[in-house]
Design a protein around this motif. Structure first.
Motif, PDB file in Angstrom:
ATOM      1  N   SER A  43       0.834  -1.208   0.000  1.00  0.00           N
ATOM      2  CA  SER A  43       0.000   0.000   0.000  1.00  0.00           C
ATOM      3  C   SER A  43       0.865   1.253   0.000  1.00  0.00           C
ATOM      4  CB  SER A  43      -0.945  -0.002   1.196  1.00  0.00           C
ATOM      5  OG  SER A  43      -0.233   0.006   2.411  1.00  0.00           O
ATOM      6  N   GLU A  44       1.959   1.232   0.755  1.00  0.00           N
ATOM      7  CA  GLU A  44       2.848   2.390   0.793  1.00  0.00           C
ATOM      8  C   GLU A  44       3.533   2.608  -0.560  1.00  0.00           C
ATOM      9  OE1 GLU A  44       5.500   1.610   3.998  1.00  0.00           O
ATOM     10  OE2 GLU A  44       4.050   2.151   5.562  1.00  0.00           O
ATOM     11  N   THR A  45       3.921   1.515  -1.197  1.00  0.00           N
ATOM     12  CA  THR A  45       4.577   1.616  -2.502  1.00  0.00           C
ATOM     13  C   THR A  45       3.657   2.241  -3.536  1.00  0.00           C
ATOM     14  OG1 THR A  45       5.986  -0.304  -2.067  1.00  0.00           O
ATOM     15  CG2 THR A  45       5.657   0.308  -4.378  1.00  0.00           C
ATOM     16  N   LEU A  46       2.408   1.774  -3.593  1.00  0.00           N
ATOM     17  CA  LEU A  46       1.459   2.301  -4.578  1.00  0.00           C
ATOM     18  C   LEU A  46       1.064   3.739  -4.260  1.00  0.00           C
ATOM     19  CD1 LEU A  46      -0.887  -0.780  -5.156  1.00  0.00           C
ATOM     20  CD2 LEU A  46       1.034  -0.012  -6.558  1.00  0.00           C
ATOM     21  N   ALA A  47       0.891   4.049  -2.977  1.00  0.00           N
ATOM     22  CA  ALA A  47       0.525   5.416  -2.602  1.00  0.00           C
ATOM     23  C   ALA A  47       1.643   6.385  -2.954  1.00  0.00           C
ATOM     24  CB  ALA A  47       0.202   5.481  -1.110  1.00  0.00           C
ATOM     25  N   ASP A  48       2.893   6.000  -2.671  1.00  0.00           N
ATOM     26  CA  ASP A  48       4.034   6.876  -2.960  1.00  0.00           C
ATOM     27  C   ASP A  48       4.202   7.131  -4.449  1.00  0.00           C
ATOM     28  OD1 ASP A  48       4.538   6.996  -0.273  1.00  0.00           O
ATOM     29  OD2 ASP A  48       6.180   5.538  -0.297  1.00  0.00           O
ATOM     30  N   SER A  49       3.789   6.163  -5.255  1.00  0.00           N
ATOM     31  CA  SER A  49       3.940   6.312  -6.708  1.00  0.00           C
ATOM     32  C   SER A  49       2.743   7.013  -7.347  1.00  0.00           C
ATOM     33  CB  SER A  49       4.134   4.939  -7.357  1.00  0.00           C
ATOM     34  OG  SER A  49       2.965   4.141  -7.217  1.00  0.00           O
ATOM     35  N   GLY A  50       1.745   7.381  -6.533  1.00  0.00           N
ATOM     36  CA  GLY A  50       0.567   8.065  -7.069  1.00  0.00           C
ATOM     37  C   GLY A  50      -0.337   7.161  -7.880  1.00  0.00           C
ATOM     38  N   ALA A  51      -0.272   5.863  -7.628  1.00  0.00           N
ATOM     39  CA  ALA A  51      -1.031   4.902  -8.438  1.00  0.00           C
ATOM     40  C   ALA A  51      -2.457   4.703  -7.939  1.00  0.00           C
ATOM     41  CB  ALA A  51      -0.301   3.554  -8.455  1.00  0.00           C
ATOM     42  N   ILE A  52      -2.831   5.349  -6.821  1.00  0.00           N
ATOM     43  CA  ILE A  52      -4.160   5.143  -6.249  1.00  0.00           C
ATOM     44  C   ILE A  52      -4.911   6.466  -6.193  1.00  0.00           C
ATOM     45  CG2 ILE A  52      -5.443   4.281  -4.253  1.00  0.00           C
ATOM     46  CD1 ILE A  52      -3.029   2.623  -3.484  1.00  0.00           C
ATOM     47  N   ASN A  53      -6.171   6.457  -6.608  1.00  0.00           N
ATOM     48  CA  ASN A  53      -7.025   7.638  -6.564  1.00  0.00           C
ATOM     49  C   ASN A  53      -7.071   8.194  -5.131  1.00  0.00           C
ATOM     50  OD1 ASN A  53      -9.597   9.137  -6.149  1.00  0.00           O
ATOM     51  ND2 ASN A  53      -9.974   8.617  -8.293  1.00  0.00           N
ATOM     52  N   PRO A  54      -6.847   9.502  -4.947  1.00  0.00           N
ATOM     53  CA  PRO A  54      -6.855  10.090  -3.598  1.00  0.00           C
ATOM     54  C   PRO A  54      -8.165   9.868  -2.840  1.00  0.00           C
ATOM     55  CG  PRO A  54      -5.899  11.626  -5.171  1.00  0.00           C
ATOM     56  CD  PRO A  54      -6.469  10.494  -5.970  1.00  0.00           C
ATOM     57  N   GLN A  55      -9.306   9.912  -3.545  1.00  0.00           N
ATOM     58  CA  GLN A  55     -10.583   9.691  -2.868  1.00  0.00           C
ATOM     59  C   GLN A  55     -10.712   8.248  -2.417  1.00  0.00           C
ATOM     60  OE1 GLN A  55     -12.218  12.010  -1.841  1.00  0.00           O
ATOM     61  NE2 GLN A  55     -12.641  13.641  -3.285  1.00  0.00           N
TER      62      GLN A  55
END
Length: 421
Positions: free
Chosen positions: A348-360
């Motif tokens: 989850s941290e890897t994907l969040a840091d890369s901007g791969a997940i919608n903020p909402q």
């Protein structure tokens, strides 16, 4: 000396190659995007660890029956994607799948809090590793509330008050919320949410595997849902059925904002936001609570788990692939959020840091993960339990049975199902 070193190197290389020459199978269900992402991840992880993994994928329909048949005959895949509510049906005593704690030297179990590992544990054996943790959250169309001139609700009372304003300023066909659709499933979930908030208890007591609520407590939950209909907050059961029980996100009234909220899985954010007309956007809010609530009553669970066959000829190799898919860069990047926001911390941290997940979507998942509530039993989603609950609520909605009698009928029916286990 050089010949000896060369010979030893050759032996080690051959030994390593033999250990890595596993032919594995992996089965899962999903849509095209999940199929593509998973095959890419298996290719990357297979190349990294020297294994070949044969993909076996289907749609949702019939997948449980397929897995059940394979398990009965010992022909299941080495790695399986298993729906969380299936665990007590397929492995009530924990013997249906391999115990993943036996492979803790290969799978980094430290990436999951113990609470999540416990949710995949049957009779003390870790039968399934949570792929993602999902939960129900409130989504509201910000534009509709702004148009009505009322703030987004933070309590049920706020939402009830908004209903009259919607109708006065926007029209009688405007509703700030929807809680009856999906053939009555949403009604079940709202009744359960309200009753859990009032009592602090899940539907099912894990100690006795019987219904935890009294008939009087459940009656209040049923009456609460009906009050939302009576006050114009949500559409009635009859209205929803008369429209053909069309999925909410497929309704024009949803797309144009006449229905402005729902209670959905956090992972389905895009499915409900994408159909909205330009200028509108769904935003998640913290769980609405009833007066004198003793808990937020979050409905949080693993969306699905990865399990390893107890009959696998290469369980260590299978464990390597599971760890790669969930904890290593090659698997994390390939899978992305194809199964929701990963439960693994590093993923989850890897994907969040890369901007791969919608903020909402991230905000919705954060609400789910931070909210409080009793542990949810997988038997909540047993097909017979759901059918009894939905059918009885429908009879009440049509005036065929009182809320008091409906509560008794649901409790007796659900306890009858649970007696089998």
């Amino acid at each position: 000396m050089r010949k000896t070193a060369t010979a030893l190197a050759t032996i080690f290389a051959l030994g390593a190659g033999a250990a890595q020459a596993a032919d594995l199978r992996m089965s899962w269900w999903g849509g095209d995007s999940r199929h593509i992402a998973t095959q890419e991840a298996l290719k990357a992880c297979g190349e990294k660890h020297g294994h070949t993994i044969q993909p076996e994928f289907t749609g949702w329909t019939g997948h449980q029956e397929k897995v059940t048949t394979q398990l009965a005959g010992g022909t299941e895949a080495d790695i399986m994607q298993i729906n969380w509510p299936w665990l007590p049906l397929l492995s009530l005593d924990g013997s249906g799948f391999a115990d993943l704690r036996e492979y803790s030297d290969t799978i980094d179990l430290g990436q999951w809090p113990e609470e999540q590992l416990e949710s995949g544990t049957m009779n003390g054996k870790l039968n399934g590793l949570p792929i993602s943790t999902t939960g129900r959250v409130f989504f509201f169309n910000k534009a509709s509330f702004e148009k009505a001139g009322v703030p987004l609700p933070s309590t049920w009372d706020d939402l009830i008050s908004a209903a009259s304003v919607f109708k006065e300023k926007l029209g009688e066909d405007y509703f700030p919320f929807d809680a009856t659709g999906q053939n009555g499933l949403t009604a079940v979930l709202i009744v359960s949410l309200a009753t859990t908030q009032m009592t602090g208890k899940d539907l099912i007591d894990p100690a006795t595997n019987t219904v935890a609520w009294t008939a009087e407590e459940l009656q209040k939950g049923i009456e609460f849902h009906q009050s939302l209909v009576d006050q114009g907050v949500i559409r009635s059961w009859k209205t929803v059925a008369g429209g053909g029980n069309v999925e909410l996100f497929e309704l024009p009234a949803w797309s144009d904002g006449r229905i402005a909220g729902s209670y959905e899985w956090d992972s389905t954010y895009s499915k409900f936001n994408d159909p909205l007309e330009e200028g509108q956007e769904l935003v998640p809010v913290k769980l609405l609570t009833v007066q004198d609530a003793v808990t937020e009553g979050v409905y949080r669970k693993p969306s699905m788990v990865f399990s390893i066959s107890k009959n696998s000829k290469n369980p260590e190799a299978a464990a390597q692939i599971v760890n790669c898919l969930l904890n290593e860069p090659e698997g994390i990047q390939a899978l992305g959020d194809s199964r929701g926001i990963p439960a693994s911390r590093i993923a989850s941290e890897t994907l969040a840091d890369s901007g791969a997940i919608n903020p909402q979507l991230l905000a919705a998942n954060r609400i789910v993960m931070e909210a409080k509530g009793p542990t949810v039993s997988p038997f909540n989603e047993h097909p017979e339990v759901r059918e009894i609950f939905q059918d009885t609520l429908e009879a009440h909605a049509y005036g065929q049975i009182s809320a008091a009698d409906a509560a008794v009928e649901i409790i007796e029916g659900v306890n009858g199902v649970l007696e089998k286990f």
